[in-house]
Design a protein around this motif. Structure first.
Motif, PDB file in Angstrom:
ATOM      1  N   TYR A  43       0.845  -1.190   0.000  1.00 51.28           N
ATOM      2  CA  TYR A  43       0.000   0.000   0.000  1.00 51.28           C
ATOM      3  C   TYR A  43       0.885   1.246   0.000  1.00 51.28           C
ATOM      4  CZ  TYR A  43       1.080   0.395   4.979  1.00 51.28           C
ATOM      5  OH  TYR A  43       1.744   0.511   6.172  1.00 51.28           O
ATOM      6  N   LYS A  44       0.306   2.341  -0.538  1.00 48.46           N
ATOM      7  CA  LYS A  44       1.047   3.614  -0.556  1.00 48.46           C
ATOM      8  C   LYS A  44       0.524   4.578   0.490  1.00 48.46           C
ATOM      9  CE  LYS A  44       2.461   3.792  -5.383  1.00 48.46           C
ATOM     10  NZ  LYS A  44       2.284   4.427  -6.680  1.00 48.46           N
ATOM     11  N   LYS A  45      -0.799   4.499   0.722  1.00 46.90           N
ATOM     12  CA  LYS A  45      -1.441   5.415   1.677  1.00 46.90           C
ATOM     13  C   LYS A  45      -2.326   4.604   2.615  1.00 46.90           C
ATOM     14  CE  LYS A  45      -1.778   9.780  -0.799  1.00 46.90           C
ATOM     15  NZ  LYS A  45      -1.031   9.613  -2.027  1.00 46.90           N
ATOM     16  N   SER A  46      -2.534   5.111   3.833  1.00 51.80           N
ATOM     17  CA  SER A  46      -3.439   4.443   4.774  1.00 51.80           C
ATOM     18  C   SER A  46      -4.873   4.815   4.413  1.00 51.80           C
ATOM     19  CB  SER A  46      -3.121   4.886   6.206  1.00 51.80           C
ATOM     20  OG  SER A  46      -1.809   4.507   6.526  1.00 51.80           O
ATOM     21  N   LEU A  47      -5.532   3.966   3.644  1.00 52.85           N
ATOM     22  CA  LEU A  47      -6.886   4.247   3.155  1.00 52.85           C
ATOM     23  C   LEU A  47      -7.884   3.282   3.796  1.00 52.85           C
ATOM     24  CD1 LEU A  47      -5.874   4.488  -0.612  1.00 52.85           C
ATOM     25  CD2 LEU A  47      -6.553   6.410   0.858  1.00 52.85           C
ATOM     26  N   PRO A  48      -9.197   3.634   3.802  1.00 50.42           N
ATOM     27  CA  PRO A  48     -10.192   2.664   4.295  1.00 50.42           C
ATOM     28  C   PRO A  48     -10.089   1.375   3.478  1.00 50.42           C
ATOM     29  CG  PRO A  48     -11.193   4.805   3.850  1.00 50.42           C
ATOM     30  CD  PRO A  48      -9.796   4.881   3.338  1.00 50.42           C
ATOM     31  N   ILE A  49     -10.307   0.219   4.132  1.00 54.44           N
ATOM     32  CA  ILE A  49     -10.084  -1.068   3.467  1.00 54.44           C
ATOM     33  C   ILE A  49     -11.005  -1.236   2.254  1.00 54.44           C
ATOM     34  CG2 ILE A  49     -11.655  -2.443   4.910  1.00 54.44           C
ATOM     35  CD1 ILE A  49      -8.148  -3.503   3.653  1.00 54.44           C
ATOM     36  N   GLU A  50     -12.146  -0.504   2.212  1.00 53.91           N
ATOM     37  CA  GLU A  50     -13.060  -0.605   1.064  1.00 53.91           C
ATOM     38  C   GLU A  50     -12.430   0.015  -0.186  1.00 53.91           C
ATOM     39  OE1 GLU A  50     -13.933   0.918   3.981  1.00 53.91           O
ATOM     40  OE2 GLU A  50     -15.059  -0.783   4.812  1.00 53.91           O
ATOM     41  N   ASP A  51     -11.434   0.862  -0.025  1.00 53.42           N
ATOM     42  CA  ASP A  51     -10.800   1.533  -1.161  1.00 53.42           C
ATOM     43  C   ASP A  51      -9.930   0.523  -1.924  1.00 53.42           C
ATOM     44  OD1 ASP A  51      -9.800   4.821  -1.659  1.00 53.42           O
ATOM     45  OD2 ASP A  51      -8.840   3.144  -2.716  1.00 53.42           O
ATOM     46  N   ALA A  52     -10.078   0.479  -3.245  1.00 55.81           N
ATOM     47  CA  ALA A  52      -9.344  -0.506  -4.056  1.00 55.81           C
ATOM     48  C   ALA A  52      -7.833  -0.358  -3.909  1.00 55.81           C
ATOM     49  CB  ALA A  52      -9.745  -0.360  -5.522  1.00 55.81           C
TER      50      ALA A  52
ATOM     51  N   LYS B 127      -3.267  -2.771  11.858  1.00 54.64           N
ATOM     52  CA  LYS B 127      -2.870  -1.582  12.632  1.00 54.64           C
ATOM     53  C   LYS B 127      -1.756  -0.836  11.902  1.00 54.64           C
ATOM     54  CE  LYS B 127      -4.173  -3.725  17.015  1.00 54.64           C
ATOM     55  NZ  LYS B 127      -3.693  -4.480  18.171  1.00 54.64           N
ATOM     56  N   VAL B 128      -0.782  -1.560  11.375  1.00 57.29           N
ATOM     57  CA  VAL B 128       0.306  -0.923  10.632  1.00 57.29           C
ATOM     58  C   VAL B 128      -0.254  -0.242   9.371  1.00 57.29           C
ATOM     59  CG1 VAL B 128       2.367  -1.390   9.231  1.00 57.29           C
ATOM     60  CG2 VAL B 128       2.141  -2.409  11.493  1.00 57.29           C
ATOM     61  N   ARG B 129      -1.114  -0.960   8.651  1.00 59.88           N
ATOM     62  CA  ARG B 129      -1.662  -0.401   7.411  1.00 59.88           C
ATOM     63  C   ARG B 129      -2.440   0.884   7.680  1.00 59.88           C
ATOM     64  NH1 ARG B 129      -5.858   0.077   4.674  1.00 59.88           N
ATOM     65  NH2 ARG B 129      -7.183  -0.964   6.201  1.00 59.88           N
ATOM     66  N   LYS B 130      -3.149   0.914   8.820  1.00 62.88           N
ATOM     67  CA  LYS B 130      -3.952   2.096   9.141  1.00 62.88           C
ATOM     68  C   LYS B 130      -3.102   3.268   9.607  1.00 62.88           C
ATOM     69  CE  LYS B 130      -7.857   1.767  11.670  1.00 62.88           C
ATOM     70  NZ  LYS B 130      -8.802   1.113  12.600  1.00 62.88           N
ATOM     71  N   ARG B 131      -1.976   2.962  10.290  1.00 65.49           N
ATOM     72  CA  ARG B 131      -1.267   4.034  11.009  1.00 65.49           C
ATOM     73  C   ARG B 131       0.057   4.438  10.386  1.00 65.49           C
ATOM     74  NH1 ARG B 131      -2.105   1.127  16.783  1.00 65.49           N
ATOM     75  NH2 ARG B 131      -4.372   1.185  16.774  1.00 65.49           N
ATOM     76  N   ALA B 132       0.666   3.559   9.578  1.00 65.81           N
ATOM     77  CA  ALA B 132       2.033   3.850   9.125  1.00 65.81           C
ATOM     78  C   ALA B 132       2.102   3.831   7.602  1.00 65.81           C
ATOM     79  CB  ALA B 132       2.998   2.822   9.720  1.00 65.81           C
ATOM     80  N   ALA B 133       1.939   5.013   7.008  1.00 64.17           N
ATOM     81  CA  ALA B 133       2.063   5.116   5.550  1.00 64.17           C
ATOM     82  C   ALA B 133       3.545   5.251   5.194  1.00 64.17           C
ATOM     83  CB  ALA B 133       1.279   6.313   5.051  1.00 64.17           C
ATOM     84  N   PRO B 134       3.970   4.666   4.047  1.00 66.77           N
ATOM     85  CA  PRO B 134       5.371   4.823   3.632  1.00 66.77           C
ATOM     86  C   PRO B 134       5.624   6.236   3.113  1.00 66.77           C
ATOM     87  CG  PRO B 134       4.124   3.635   1.969  1.00 66.77           C
ATOM     88  CD  PRO B 134       3.183   3.855   3.108  1.00 66.77           C
TER      89      PRO B 134
ATOM     90  N   GLU C  51       6.214   9.324   0.613  1.00 71.81           N
ATOM     91  CA  GLU C  51       5.572   9.629  -0.679  1.00 71.81           C
ATOM     92  C   GLU C  51       6.291   8.889  -1.828  1.00 71.81           C
ATOM     93  OE1 GLU C  51       2.836  11.591  -0.826  1.00 71.81           O
ATOM     94  OE2 GLU C  51       2.730  11.333  -3.014  1.00 71.81           O
ATOM     95  N   GLY C  52       5.517   8.204  -2.659  1.00 71.31           N
ATOM     96  CA  GLY C  52       6.084   7.530  -3.836  1.00 71.31           C
ATOM     97  C   GLY C  52       6.559   6.111  -3.571  1.00 71.31           C
ATOM     98  N   GLU C  53       6.654   5.709  -2.300  1.00 72.71           N
ATOM     99  CA  GLU C  53       7.113   4.348  -2.002  1.00 72.71           C
ATOM    100  C   GLU C  53       5.933   3.425  -1.676  1.00 72.71           C
ATOM    101  OE1 GLU C  53      10.273   4.181   0.894  1.00 72.71           O
ATOM    102  OE2 GLU C  53      11.245   5.949   0.015  1.00 72.71           O
ATOM    103  N   VAL C  54       6.164   2.121  -1.792  1.00 71.87           N
ATOM    104  CA  VAL C  54       5.132   1.138  -1.459  1.00 71.87           C
ATOM    105  C   VAL C  54       5.611   0.324  -0.258  1.00 71.87           C
ATOM    106  CG1 VAL C  54       3.696  -0.760  -2.298  1.00 71.87           C
ATOM    107  CG2 VAL C  54       4.574   0.926  -3.924  1.00 71.87           C
ATOM    108  N   LYS C  55       4.746   0.214   0.746  1.00 71.49           N
ATOM    109  CA  LYS C  55       5.070  -0.602   1.935  1.00 71.49           C
ATOM    110  C   LYS C  55       4.460  -1.983   1.736  1.00 71.49           C
ATOM    111  CE  LYS C  55       5.645  -1.634   6.449  1.00 71.49           C
ATOM    112  NZ  LYS C  55       6.885  -2.374   6.678  1.00 71.49           N
ATOM    113  N   ILE C  56       5.267  -3.009   1.919  1.00 70.48           N
ATOM    114  CA  ILE C  56       4.767  -4.390   1.866  1.00 70.48           C
ATOM    115  C   ILE C  56       4.420  -4.821   3.287  1.00 70.48           C
ATOM    116  CG2 ILE C  56       5.308  -6.772   1.238  1.00 70.48           C
ATOM    117  CD1 ILE C  56       7.342  -5.659  -0.793  1.00 70.48           C
ATOM    118  N   LEU C  57       3.195  -5.328   3.460  1.00 65.43           N
ATOM    119  CA  LEU C  57       2.726  -5.742   4.794  1.00 65.43           C
ATOM    120  C   LEU C  57       3.229  -7.139   5.163  1.00 65.43           C
ATOM    121  CD1 LEU C  57      -1.081  -4.995   5.308  1.00 65.43           C
ATOM    122  CD2 LEU C  57       0.852  -4.017   6.549  1.00 65.43           C
ATOM    123  N   GLY C  58       3.034  -7.515   6.424  1.00 66.54           N
ATOM    124  CA  GLY C  58       3.245  -8.908   6.825  1.00 66.54           C
ATOM    125  C   GLY C  58       4.401  -9.115   7.782  1.00 66.54           C
ATOM    126  N   PHE C  59       4.178  -9.945   8.805  1.00 66.19           N
ATOM    127  CA  PHE C  59       5.228 -10.280   9.788  1.00 66.19           C
ATOM    128  C   PHE C  59       5.614 -11.753   9.699  1.00 66.19           C
ATOM    129  CE2 PHE C  59       3.776  -6.253  11.131  1.00 66.19           C
ATOM    130  CZ  PHE C  59       4.895  -5.656  11.655  1.00 66.19           C
TER     131      PHE C  59
END
Ligand SMILES: NC(=O)c1ccc[n+]([C@@H]2O[C@H](COP(=O)([O-])OP(=O)(O)OC[C@H]3O[C@@H](n4cnc5c(N)ncnc54)[C@H](OP(=O)(O)O)[C@@H]3O)[C@@H](O)[C@H]2O)c1
Length: 243
Positions: free
Chosen positions: A6-15, A48-55, A57-65
């Motif tokens: 993800y690039k931005k912390s958006l509501p999960i309904e957002d594509a 929680k990370v997806r909601k609170r920690a945006a990468p 600008e211009g970068e993509v954060k890959i989720l998962g532990f």
């Protein structure tokens, strides 16, 4: 390689809240190993990370532990693993996550995947197990060994991710009496099946229920969730010098 990020912390309904993309296959340096990921687990920390920690600008954060997989390449200073080894681990919040075909991780936080577990089973374990282990032995100071410990460990939220592992560790590796809290018939049954000696309902006053059980003194409490709701009650039934 394929990855989910993800690039931005958006509501999960957002594509765009999570999307598939092609990422560069990372090269291991130093003590990093590159793992071909076979299974990951989804943990509350992911949302929680997806909601609170945006990468940035211009970068993509890959989720998962959590991940389980096969070592695919190793950095020049790696000494603990080799290509082809099966591993499992919980990763690091400071790095890209495990929701990708290949993943870099420092070999010092990696374990050999138990042979008796599938990749999916192994990937379900690391983060909750590390948390439960550190809580039980490092923070609460439970004594390892099966000789009788004359105290009760109360686990508030026993059927959750951490609680489910904590019940099992406490029953198999200590002599404590283990009581879990759960409200639903299925979560109560689950706690008992995992080994809890008894279950109390955290939706009702706990002190009366605990007194009725005639347990050894409640010397240890692992309050895993909604502690603000339960703090006063816990102080009421906890033994002197409890933790
Ligand atoms: N999961 C991890 O790997 C991990 C890692 C590090 C830290 N943590 C922390 O550990 C804590 C627990 O996380 P978790 O993932 O194990 O939680 P979880 O799986 O989301 O916990 C769910 C449990 O919470 C219980 N619960 C719901 N409402 C409650 C209430 N008002 N009072 C008491 N219990 C209630 C539910 O019991 P019933 O359904 O029976 O009502 C359910 O079994 C959190 O603070 C989390 O931040 C978790």
């Amino acid at each position: 390689m394929k990855a989910v990020g993800y690039k931005k912390s958006l509501p999960i309904e957002d594509a765009e809240s999570l999307f598939d993309f092609d990422a560069a296959k990372p090269e291991p340096k130093g003590r990093d190993i590159r793992v071909a990921v076979k299974a990951i687990s989804a943990n509350p920390v992911d949302y929680k990370v997806r909601k609170r920690a945006a990468p940035p600008e211009g970068e993509v954060k890959i989720l998962g532990f959590d991940a389980a997989g096969v070592v695919d390449a190793v950095g020049p200073d790696v000494s603990l693993f080799k290509r082809g080894d099966e591993v499992f681990y919980a990763g690091s919040i400071l790095r890209q996550g495990t929701n990708s075909e290949f993943h870099l991780v420092d070999e010092r936080i990696v374990g050999a995947k138990p042979k008796t577990l599938s990749f999916a089973q192994a990937a379900a374990l690391p983060l909750t197990s590390i948390t439960a282990w550190e809580l039980l032995f490092d923070r609460l100071g439970a004594v390892p060994g099966k000789s009788l410990d004359p105290r009760t460990l109360l686990i508030v939220g026993g059927a959750g991710g951490v609680g489910s592992i904590l019940i099992q560790l406490a029953r198999r590796l200590t002599g404590l009496t283990v009581v879990a809290t759960a409200t639903r018939p299925e979560s109560q049954k689950w706690c008992l099946e995992l080994g809890a000696h008894a279950v109390v309902d955290h939706g009702k006053p706990m002190k009366e229920q605990i007194e009725k059980l005639k347990l050894p003194p409640v010397g240890l409490v692992a309050s895993l969730t909604y502690t603000d709701q339960h703090y006063k009650a816990i102080a009421d039934f906890m033994a002197p010098q409890g933790k």
